[in-house]
Design a protein around this motif. Structure first.
Motif, PDB file in Angstrom:
ATOM      1  N   VAL A   5       7.296 -39.212   9.129  1.00  0.00           N
ATOM      2  CA  VAL A   5       5.886 -39.087   8.800  1.00  0.00           C
ATOM      3  C   VAL A   5       5.582 -37.836   7.983  1.00  0.00           C
ATOM      4  O   VAL A   5       4.444 -37.558   7.704  1.00  0.00           O
ATOM      5  CB  VAL A   5       5.005 -39.116  10.079  1.00  0.00           C
ATOM      6  CG1 VAL A   5       5.089 -40.459  10.756  1.00  0.00           C
ATOM      7  CG2 VAL A   5       5.404 -38.014  11.031  1.00  0.00           C
ATOM      8  N   ALA A   6       6.611 -37.070   7.634  1.00  0.00           N
ATOM      9  CA  ALA A   6       6.386 -35.917   6.770  1.00  0.00           C
ATOM     10  C   ALA A   6       5.920 -36.413   5.404  1.00  0.00           C
ATOM     11  O   ALA A   6       6.065 -37.587   5.078  1.00  0.00           O
ATOM     12  CB  ALA A   6       7.676 -35.099   6.639  1.00  0.00           C
ATOM     13  N   GLU A   7       5.365 -35.533   4.614  1.00  0.00           N
ATOM     14  CA  GLU A   7       4.902 -35.892   3.275  1.00  0.00           C
ATOM     15  C   GLU A   7       6.030 -36.573   2.519  1.00  0.00           C
ATOM     16  O   GLU A   7       7.111 -36.018   2.379  1.00  0.00           O
ATOM     17  CB  GLU A   7       4.462 -34.628   2.535  1.00  0.00           C
ATOM     18  CG  GLU A   7       4.020 -34.849   1.121  1.00  0.00           C
ATOM     19  CD  GLU A   7       2.659 -35.524   1.013  1.00  0.00           C
ATOM     20  OE1 GLU A   7       2.392 -36.106  -0.050  1.00  0.00           O
ATOM     21  OE2 GLU A   7       1.885 -35.473   1.978  1.00  0.00           O
ATOM     22  N   ASN A   8       5.798 -37.790   2.082  1.00  0.00           N
ATOM     23  CA  ASN A   8       6.835 -38.544   1.387  1.00  0.00           C
ATOM     24  C   ASN A   8       6.176 -39.328   0.250  1.00  0.00           C
ATOM     25  O   ASN A   8       5.726 -40.447   0.438  1.00  0.00           O
ATOM     26  CB  ASN A   8       7.540 -39.487   2.362  1.00  0.00           C
ATOM     27  CG  ASN A   8       8.692 -40.229   1.717  1.00  0.00           C
ATOM     28  OD1 ASN A   8       8.818 -40.265   0.496  1.00  0.00           O
ATOM     29  ND2 ASN A   8       9.536 -40.822   2.521  1.00  0.00           N
ATOM     30  N   GLY A   9       6.133 -38.711  -0.904  1.00  0.00           N
ATOM     31  CA  GLY A   9       5.485 -39.322  -2.060  1.00  0.00           C
ATOM     32  C   GLY A   9       6.096 -40.639  -2.491  1.00  0.00           C
ATOM     33  O   GLY A   9       5.425 -41.476  -3.100  1.00  0.00           O
ATOM     34  N   LEU A  10       7.361 -40.860  -2.184  1.00  0.00           N
ATOM     35  CA  LEU A  10       8.014 -42.104  -2.575  1.00  0.00           C
ATOM     36  C   LEU A  10       7.455 -43.312  -1.836  1.00  0.00           C
ATOM     37  O   LEU A  10       7.614 -44.447  -2.281  1.00  0.00           O
ATOM     38  CB  LEU A  10       9.522 -42.004  -2.321  1.00  0.00           C
ATOM     39  CG  LEU A  10      10.258 -40.940  -3.123  1.00  0.00           C
ATOM     40  CD1 LEU A  10      11.717 -40.851  -2.675  1.00  0.00           C
ATOM     41  CD2 LEU A  10      10.176 -41.233  -4.612  1.00  0.00           C
TER      42      LEU A  10
END
Length: 165
Positions: A5-10
């Motif tokens: 759930v960390a920031e993951n732009g993909l």
């Protein structure tokens, strides 16, 4: 347990498409079932853990607590198991905020254990954790938990084991 759930732009487009299909209920905007996550969410997580990880004992929904981020989880776990001055083992290198997470409310002490190039979550590390545990106990520090974590966010795997006796 971080499920990525960390920031993951993909994943932004895929996540937005998925969430747009959900039926949003007004109860989602309330305290709902309390501060530990909704019954529906804990039930879904329980099923997920049991189906995909095949634990030795079934994970029950009432055994789960859902919190907003690793900092909150570490704080809650530390307050639950440690007293002021107690120690929490963690493999090094480590995310520097972990020190504040265990100290802020519980007053516990982070005890780094050098991984010496090993995976801090591997079986190879057990002897090093045990050695540090014994060293701390000789110095009068009670070790109450081990945080097993890889500090590299891209691996998206964090596990917390608490409740050492």
């Amino acid at each position: 347990v971080s499920l990525g759930v960390a920031e993951n732009g993909l994943m932004h487009e895929e996540l937005a498409a998925y969430f747009n299909k959900l039926e949003f209920k007004s109860s989602f905007l309330t305290y709902g079932d309390g501060p530990f996550g909704s019954r529906a969410l804990r039930s879904a997580l329980s099923s997920f853990f049991n189906d995909y990880f095949n634990p030795v004992q079934k994970v029950l929904p009432e055994q789960l607590l859902v919190a907003g981020g690793v900092t909150s989880v570490i704080d809650l776990a530390t307050v639950g198991v440690a007293d002021e001055g107690d120690g929490i083992l963690i493999g090094r290198p480590l995310y520097t905020s972990f020190k504040n997470d265990v100290r802020a409310r519980a007053g516990a002490k982070m005890v780094p254990v050098s991984a010496e190039g090993k995976d801090p979550m591997s079986e190879e590390m057990v002897a090093q954790y045990e050695k540090e545990l014994q060293k701390q106990e000789r110095q009068g520090i009670k070790i109450r938990a081990i945080i097993l974590s890889r500090s590299v966010h891209t691996q998206n795997r964090k596990f917390i084991a608490v409740g050492l006796s």
